[in-house]
Design an enzyme around this catalytic site. Structure first.
Site, PDB file in Angstrom:
ATOM      1  N   CYS A   1       0.732  -1.154  -0.173  1.00  0.00           N
ATOM      2  CA  CYS A   1       0.023   0.144   0.421  1.00  0.00           C
ATOM      3  C   CYS A   1       0.666   0.898  -0.197  1.00  0.00           C
ATOM      4  CB  CYS A   1      -0.871  -0.004   1.314  1.00  0.00           C
ATOM      5  SG  CYS A   1      -1.847   1.108   1.118  1.00  0.00           S
TER       6      CYS A   1
ATOM      7  N   GLU B   1      -3.460   1.339  -6.667  1.00  0.00           N
ATOM      8  CA  GLU B   1      -2.623  -0.008  -6.689  1.00  0.00           C
ATOM      9  C   GLU B   1      -2.278   0.550  -9.471  1.00  0.00           C
ATOM     10  OE1 GLU B   1       0.794  -1.196  -6.549  1.00  0.00           O
ATOM     11  OE2 GLU B   1       0.300  -0.871  -5.072  1.00  0.00           O
TER      12      GLU B   1
END
Length: 271
Positions: A2, A114
């Site tokens: 993350c 992402e």
């Protein structure tokens, strides 16, 4: 992993979701659609109030700096590298094991970003080797629109160069716990592109479902094996993912337009 997420909910909204008893209005953060490492972020945690005279943990909404600095660190210079802690090893790594035992938190988000890469490139990333530039960004968020509750850790670090009463003498920092990405089908998949979270990236933030919040936040729970059991991935099919503008790749860009759902990826990506 993350490395970027969105967090736009107001403190009063989070208070209702998590049952927060204490938060400081003067610490309120502006909505942030491009949260990056070293920024101030919201964290939900259970901790006795300072000078309250009672050991009872109180559920609080606090602002922490994203990038954990261990209490024993000589300097905070490594914080930018401590943004993620792996669920598989968090209990044993020197930087995280103390926090894992007693300083756990939830980092509320709308979802995380992402960047999709080709299969061969993903293999290099898993091996920790240099990879080519990132490609199409995707936004991953709960399919039902609920808060994305990321499992996290927090820590306090004392700056030895400052006097104890200096307002910056203590740093409060945090890290996001990550796990292997789900290989099952997404709850809502894009019209074209990845069919699962693992197609996007091999790692993902560990999302805690509401039935685990109280146990995870309880500082009285210190049994390592019991705590590790709380790190099991959530049920499959809870998430949706969709392509968003590549503008999010520049951390200087910020605004709700970064969450715009594109009809198709801006750049071609192999799966």
């Amino acid at each position: 992993m993350c490395g970027r997420y969105a967090a736009s909910r107001r403190p009063e909204d989070l208070a209702g979701v998590f049952g927060i008893e204490k938060w400081e209005p003067d610490e309120a953060l502006e909505p942030d659609w491009n949260v990056a490492p070293t920024k101030e972020v919201y964290a939900v945690l259970d901790r006795p109030l300072k000078d309250a005279g009672s050991p009872r943990p109180v559920r609080q909404l606090r602002t922490l700096k994203w990038g954990l600095v261990p209490s024993w660190a000589k300097t905070p210079e490594g914080a930018a590298r401590m943004i993620n802690a792996r669920a598989e090893t968090v209990h044993e790594k020197p930087a995280f094991r103390r926090a894992f035992a007693s300083r756990r938190c939830i980092l509320p988000a709308d979802g995380y970003y992402e960047w999709v890469t080709g299969a061969a490139e993903r293999e290099l990333e898993v091996e920790g080797r240099k990879k080519r530039p990132r490609k199409q960004p995707y936004f991953v968020t709960p399919a039902d629109g609920s808060v994305f509750a990321m499992a996290g850790l927090y820590e306090f670090w004392r700056d030895p160069t400052l006097p104890p009463d200096h307002p910056s003498a203590w740093w409060a920092t945090c890290s996001v716990i990550t796990t292997e990405a789900e290989e099952g089908p997404l709850g809502v998949a894009p019209a074209e592109g990845p069919r699962s979270l693992a197609d996007i990236h091999p790692r993902m933030p560990l999302m805690l479902t509401p039935d685990r919040w109280d146990a995870w936040l309880d500082p009285a729970r210190t049994d390592v094996e019991e705590l590790r059991g709380l790190l099991a991935p959530p049920p499959e099919g809870l998430m949706r993912a969709y392509p968003v503008p590549t503008a999010v790749s520049n951390v200087r860009n910020n605004g709700p337009e970064l969450l715009t759902e594109l009809d198709a990826p801006e750049e071609s990506t192999l799966f």
